[in-house]
Design a protein around this motif. Structure first.
Motif, PDB file in Angstrom:
ATOM      1  N   ALA A  95       2.995   9.459   3.536  1.00 19.00           N
ATOM      2  CA  ALA A  95       3.588   9.775   4.831  1.00 19.00           C
ATOM      3  C   ALA A  95       5.077   9.977   4.628  1.00 19.00           C
ATOM      4  CB  ALA A  95       3.337   8.635   5.824  1.00 19.00           C
ATOM      5  N   GLU A 150       1.536   4.866   0.984  1.00 18.37           N
ATOM      6  CA  GLU A 150       1.076   5.760   2.042  1.00 18.37           C
ATOM      7  C   GLU A 150       1.708   7.133   1.858  1.00 18.37           C
ATOM      8  OE1 GLU A 150       1.603   4.226   5.942  1.00 18.37           O
ATOM      9  OE2 GLU A 150       0.360   2.431   5.579  1.00 18.37           O
ATOM     10  N   ASN A 196      -3.975   2.169  -5.125  1.00 19.31           N
ATOM     11  CA  ASN A 196      -2.738   2.903  -4.875  1.00 19.31           C
ATOM     12  C   ASN A 196      -2.603   4.090  -5.810  1.00 19.31           C
ATOM     13  OD1 ASN A 196      -1.422   1.548  -2.676  1.00 19.31           O
ATOM     14  ND2 ASN A 196      -0.994  -0.168  -4.046  1.00 19.31           N
ATOM     15  N   VAL A 232       0.841  -1.202   0.000  1.00  8.69           N
ATOM     16  CA  VAL A 232       0.000   0.000   0.000  1.00  8.69           C
ATOM     17  C   VAL A 232       0.876   1.251   0.000  1.00  8.69           C
ATOM     18  CG1 VAL A 232      -1.718   1.312   1.310  1.00  8.69           C
ATOM     19  CG2 VAL A 232      -1.857  -1.194   1.210  1.00  8.69           C
ATOM     20  N   THR A 261      -4.591   7.007  -4.692  1.00  7.16           N
ATOM     21  CA  THR A 261      -3.904   7.730  -3.622  1.00  7.16           C
ATOM     22  C   THR A 261      -2.855   8.672  -4.198  1.00  7.16           C
ATOM     23  OG1 THR A 261      -4.251   5.928  -2.042  1.00  7.16           O
ATOM     24  CG2 THR A 261      -2.453   7.457  -1.566  1.00  7.16           C
TER      25      THR A 261
END
Length: 305
Positions: free
Chosen positions: A14, A12, A57, A10, A60
């Protein structure tokens, strides 16, 4: 379906890392099947480099890139056709112009469905990430270097020729001295050799060494590998040196007519001994298989880089 022994693949948003003015990377956090993803901005356009594995993904990534662009035009490119790098590109349709080199477009068309089927067998988390995936069709292809003007910044999209795959390309930001290599370089793990005879034998260890040698000569300030931590020219040197030692140890045993299975066992043990901190040693055997196929025959004199 086999159990998938790694964290879910995944992307992310961040710890996004700024590499230079208007150049950032979404790091892969050392999660398998998650690539480092680049976002590069100019005054009127933004380029995204790689998509992540599958539609969710990519959604995102697209959401982050759209917010980052803040009204600027979006472009997408992918470093090569493998699923975690390119198989989210259809999500960008209508939102970004998808540009790739001709050889990569051919890889997508010829091998895409086979790789999609193969990756779906890797485990339930991977299959779930690939739900709804379709093989992308680029909006534009090119041969040779493509100079993409983002407004006050030109990004170079440069096919390398056959190496990790037939359609590898390097993305460079000259004014920031940043290079995105895709899987031509990895950090903290053994080089990924997609050697799957008879289905895919386009990877070439010999050409890969030549390509990375040229990249070392460019001495980039920042190197973003396909997977692993961002580095500098030293990362490219490390990759080159590993590929050379893998070639030399493989060919030395091949010269002595050692069976390939024995070569793979011996070279894997040696590489793990030399690089005990690296991940994914299973790729060593694939590299040995590739280099055995490229063995030129016995030689009396030493080999240089």
């Amino acid at each position: 379906m086999s159990e998938y022994p790694f964290p879910d693949p995944v992307v992310e948003i961040a710890d996004v890392q700024e590499l230079a003015r208007d150049v950032v990377v979404i790091p892969n956090r050392d999660v398998d099947l998650v690539p480092n993803i680049g976002v590069i901005g100019g005054t009127h356009s933004v380029l995204v480099v790689d998509t992540g594995l599958g539609p969710r993904n990519a959604e995102t990534v697209l959401a982050f890139a759209s917010e980052y662009a803040n009204g600027r035009r979006l472009y997408l490119t992918t470093t090569h056709f493998h699923p975690e790098h390119a198989f989210g590109a259809r999500v960008f349709a209508g939102e970004a112009t998808y540009l790739v080199n001709t050889a990569q477009a051919e890889d997508l068309a010829v091998k895409g469905e086979g790789y999609l089927a193969m990756f779906r067998q890797l485990g339930e988390p991977v299959a779930r990430a690939l739900e709804g995936t379709g093989i992308p069709v680029p909006d534009s292809t090119y041969d040779g270097t493509r100079e993409l003007d983002l407004g006050g910044r030109v990004v170079l999209l440069r096919p390398t020729g056959r190496a990790h795959s037939k359609g590898d390309q390097v993305v460079t930001v000259p004014d920031a001295d940043v290079m995105f290599t895709g899987d031509l370089a990895e950090a903290g793990q053994f080089a990924i050799f997609p050697w799957f005879p008879p289905h895919d034998t386009d990877v070439s260890g010999i050409r890969w060494i030549e390509v990375v040698e040229r990249l070392v000569g460019e001495r980039p300030r920042v190197v973003v590998p396909g997977h692993g931590a961002v580095g500098d020219t030293g990362l490219l040197t490390q990759v080159r040196d590993y590929l050379v030692e893998l070639r030399d140890e493989t060919w030395a045993r091949r010269d002595s007519a050692v069976p390939e299975e024995t070569i793979a066992e011996e070279v894997r043990a040696l590489m793990v001994q030399r690089h005990p901190e690296w991940r994914l040693p299973e790729w060593v055997e694939r590299g040995v298989g590739c280099l055995c196929a490229e063995w030129p025959g016995p030689r009396d004199q030493g080999r240089s880089r």
